[in-house]
Design an enzyme around this catalytic site. Sequence first.
Site, PDB file in Angstrom:
ATOM      1  CG  HIS A 100       3.407 -18.777 -10.376  1.00  0.00           C
ATOM      2  ND1 HIS A 100       4.303 -19.864 -11.054  1.00  0.00           N
ATOM      3  CD2 HIS A 100       2.657 -18.324 -11.366  1.00  0.00           C
ATOM      4  CE1 HIS A 100       3.690 -20.104 -12.170  1.00  0.00           C
ATOM      5  NE2 HIS A 100       2.879 -19.192 -12.582  1.00  0.00           N
TER       6      HIS A 100
ATOM      7  CG  HIS B  78      -1.886 -20.072 -12.825  1.00  0.00           C
ATOM      8  ND1 HIS B  78      -1.737 -20.904 -13.534  1.00  0.00           N
ATOM      9  CD2 HIS B  78      -1.080 -18.948 -13.007  1.00  0.00           C
ATOM     10  CE1 HIS B  78      -0.460 -21.059 -14.190  1.00  0.00           C
ATOM     11  NE2 HIS B  78       0.037 -19.415 -13.938  1.00  0.00           N
ATOM     12  CD  GLU B  79      -0.688 -15.603 -11.685  1.00  0.00           C
ATOM     13  OE1 GLU B  79       0.438 -15.595 -11.378  1.00  0.00           O
ATOM     14  OE2 GLU B  79      -1.146 -15.818 -12.878  1.00  0.00           O
TER      15      GLU B  79
END
Length: 311
Positions: A232, A228-229
């Site tokens: 980004h 997820h990170e």
Amino acid sequence: MRSLITRPRVAAALLAGSALMFSPLSGQATARLPVGSADCFVPPASASAKGGHGPDTREVSAAEQKAIEARTAQLLKAKAARGIAVPKGALAAATVPVYVHVMRDAAGNGDVTNKQIADQITVLNKTFAGGESSAAAETGFSFTLAGTFRYNNNQWHKDKQSSSYRKQTRKGGANALNIWLVDFAYLGIATFPWDYDRSPGTDGIRVHFDSLPGGSIANYNLGETATHEAGHWFGLYHTFQGGCTETNDEVADTPAQSSPTNGCPVGRDSCSLPGLDPIHNYMDYSYDSCYNQFTADQSTRISQMWTAYRA
């Protein structure tokens, strides 16, 4: 950022305090505010704490989002003129070197094993290759462990002095993913690629050490927080960015959703716009076991952002 709920939330950046016992051990492994000020991001006190999610990037307003898209288009055009471009329909395939920084305290808390780190790299390779679902897209990116660095520092372990410790420890250039493993009230925090030129020393992701495969955070210990990170870090917004709007996350094949997901509520539909909420998408806030895909348009966006800001 994904955030946790069994302990009170704390600010995760720029906390004062002096370093205790800085001692890097083995070096190379053998195997969210104005642009550029992500270090000053302080989540609201009402956000969820350990065990759930909360804002994991600096907030991007609709106006700034529009400006970022315009800037990206200009950069892609300029790079294409210099012969740095991805052919239409192709992906900007690359192998990303990963530097893992294990921020232990003086008692050794937070000292994940080499196997956990290797397993985390495996998860990144599987998720970015579309290996968790037949509906998932291949992004063209793979990951290789370039180095593991271990530190004994009580302040850094708790993510205090985060701007300072990242600048002191970060390795590689814009194409290198640095992962700092810490013990804080979040699951993870990431920087965006368009902020790299203003703050290269803090570029990367911070991840709770217990979110790695085999960690102890229930529902969030399969290594999907790092996916997820990293999303980004590659330039993806949350699927709920902008709420129930046509623009929302700048990705056409992720249906709009009004708010983050919690758990894995199959059939959730929080917007009147077409499509069910993309609860299985890595850029929502679902349980790790619920995640299984990036979409084709997210893959295209990753390629564009990589070419514009990291190639």
